[in-house]
Scaffold this active site. Structure first.
Site, PDB file in Angstrom:
ATOM      1  N   HIS A 175      -0.490  -1.873  -7.647  1.00 46.46           N
ATOM      2  CA  HIS A 175      -1.266  -2.051  -6.476  1.00 46.46           C
ATOM      3  C   HIS A 175      -1.820  -0.812  -5.933  1.00 46.46           C
ATOM      4  CE1 HIS A 175       0.870  -5.629  -5.492  1.00 46.46           C
ATOM      5  NE2 HIS A 175       1.921  -5.274  -5.406  1.00 46.46           N
ATOM      6  N   HIS A 180      -1.427   7.942  -1.464  1.00 48.35           N
ATOM      7  CA  HIS A 180      -1.939   6.743  -2.310  1.00 48.35           C
ATOM      8  C   HIS A 180      -3.479   6.368  -2.044  1.00 48.35           C
ATOM      9  CE1 HIS A 180      -0.555   4.416   1.126  1.00 48.35           C
ATOM     10  NE2 HIS A 180      -1.739   3.825   0.859  1.00 48.35           N
ATOM     11  N   HIS A 236      -7.251   4.031  -2.172  1.00 49.77           N
ATOM     12  CA  HIS A 236      -7.641   2.577  -2.208  1.00 49.77           C
ATOM     13  C   HIS A 236      -9.127   2.650  -2.715  1.00 49.77           C
ATOM     14  CE1 HIS A 236      -4.161   0.573   0.163  1.00 49.77           C
ATOM     15  NE2 HIS A 236      -4.040   1.965   0.756  1.00 49.77           N
ATOM     16  N   HIS A 239      -4.759   7.703   1.677  1.00 52.10           N
ATOM     17  CA  HIS A 239      -3.639   7.501   2.767  1.00 52.10           C
ATOM     18  C   HIS A 239      -2.402   8.212   2.740  1.00 52.10           C
ATOM     19  CE1 HIS A 239      -5.222   2.973   3.582  1.00 52.10           C
ATOM     20  NE2 HIS A 239      -6.037   3.980   4.133  1.00 52.10           N
ATOM     21  N   THR A 258      -1.113  -1.428   5.335  1.00 52.02           N
ATOM     22  CA  THR A 258      -1.843  -2.223   4.907  1.00 52.02           C
ATOM     23  C   THR A 258      -1.565  -3.429   3.743  1.00 52.02           C
ATOM     24  OG1 THR A 258      -3.018  -0.766   3.508  1.00 52.02           O
ATOM     25  CG2 THR A 258      -3.881  -0.761   5.597  1.00 52.02           C
ATOM     26  N   THR A 259      -0.470  -3.190   3.481  1.00 50.94           N
ATOM     27  CA  THR A 259       0.327  -3.813   2.263  1.00 50.94           C
ATOM     28  C   THR A 259       1.651  -4.517   2.955  1.00 50.94           C
ATOM     29  OG1 THR A 259       1.440  -2.167   1.445  1.00 50.94           O
ATOM     30  CG2 THR A 259      -0.637  -2.614   0.403  1.00 50.94           C
TER      31      THR A 259
HETATM   32 ZN   LIG Z   1      -3.136   2.577   1.700  1.00 54.54          ZN
END
Ligand SMILES: [Zn+2]
Length: 243
Positions: free
Chosen positions: A83, A108, A110, A127, A194-195
């Site tokens: 992801h 991580h 995005h 993030h 957000t996941t």
């Molecule tokens: Zn994130």
């Protein structure tokens, strides 16, 4: 399409293995963001009223106190969980917020950005995830705008594992300080992961100033994840954003 399906399957296999809960989610299609809350009872918060990401606009001036980070070279491994690509930290880097010490756990990426600033999307967002002693979360977000190569990413990018589920030790420990913009002004609001499981009560701190990233660096990241990994923006539902 078939290629995407295989990539998604691999991502889920890796994600499920990491989460250990058997839940399977993606950024598109039958297990996409609109379905996350229905995929598992653990994900009920995904349909909550205080979700992230958001479009940062209509902010209220609140004279926020400057962020106090104490970051050290403690990033020692990088994981491709299918992801995202995530750098894990050993204890010792922290953020002081609301009188509490929040330990930096991981950062991580995005692509494109998840949060928007006044409607604007950025090609990349990082993030930095922190937790206090009670498990409360605080996330510092930094936007990347297209421009000069980002030197912090130059060191990290060649070490990113190519396969979902793979983890690699970093050649030299990294400090998250290298990812922060020089100007530390920020927006603050309450939101969520957000996941899945989209847990709420997360303190979000979005830096106002972006840093730069080259087009090639964004392309290298996208080539590893195979698809956009941004959840669509969520309604504020009456929340205020401070600046
Ligand atoms: Zn994130």
């Amino acid at each position: 399409m078939k290629r995407f399906a295989i990539a998604a399957l691999m991502a889920c296999a890796a994600g499920a293995a990491m989460a250990g809960d058997g839940s399977h989610w993606t950024y598109e299609g039958e297990a996409g963001p609109e379905q996350w809350a229905k995929l598992s009872p653990d994900n009920y918060a995904c349909s909550g009223k205080n979700q992230s990401p958001v479009d940062v606009k209509g902010t209220i001036h609140a004279a926020l106190t400057p962020l106090k980070m104490d970051y050290h070279a403690g990033g020692n491994e990088v994981l491709n969980n299918g992801h995202t690509l995530q750098v894990g930290f050993q204890p010792g880097s922290s953020l002081m917020l609301d009188g509490e010490r929040f330990e930096l756990k991981q950062y991580h990426f995005h692509a494109p950005s998840e949060n928007l600033i006044k409607g604007q999307s950025y090609p990349l967002e990082v993030h930095l995830v922190h937790a206090d002693k009670d498990g409360n979360l605080a996330v510092v977000a930094v936007m990347f705008k297209e421009g000069a190569e980002n030197k912090a990413l130059t060191a990290l990018w060649p070490q990113l594992p190519k396969e979902a589920g793979a983890k690699a030790a970093l050649g030299a420990p990294l400090s998250a300080a290298a990812l922060l913009p020089a100007k530390r002004a920020y927006y603050r609001f309450s939101g969520s992961l957000t996941t899945p499981p989209c847990s709420e009560g997360v303190r979000w701190l979005v830096m106002k100033a972006p840093v730069t990233v080259s087009k090639e660096q964004v392309a290298s990241f996208a080539a590893l994840i195979h698809h956009p990994n941004n959840r669509p923006v969520q309604s504020l539902n009456g929340r205020v954003i401070l600046d």
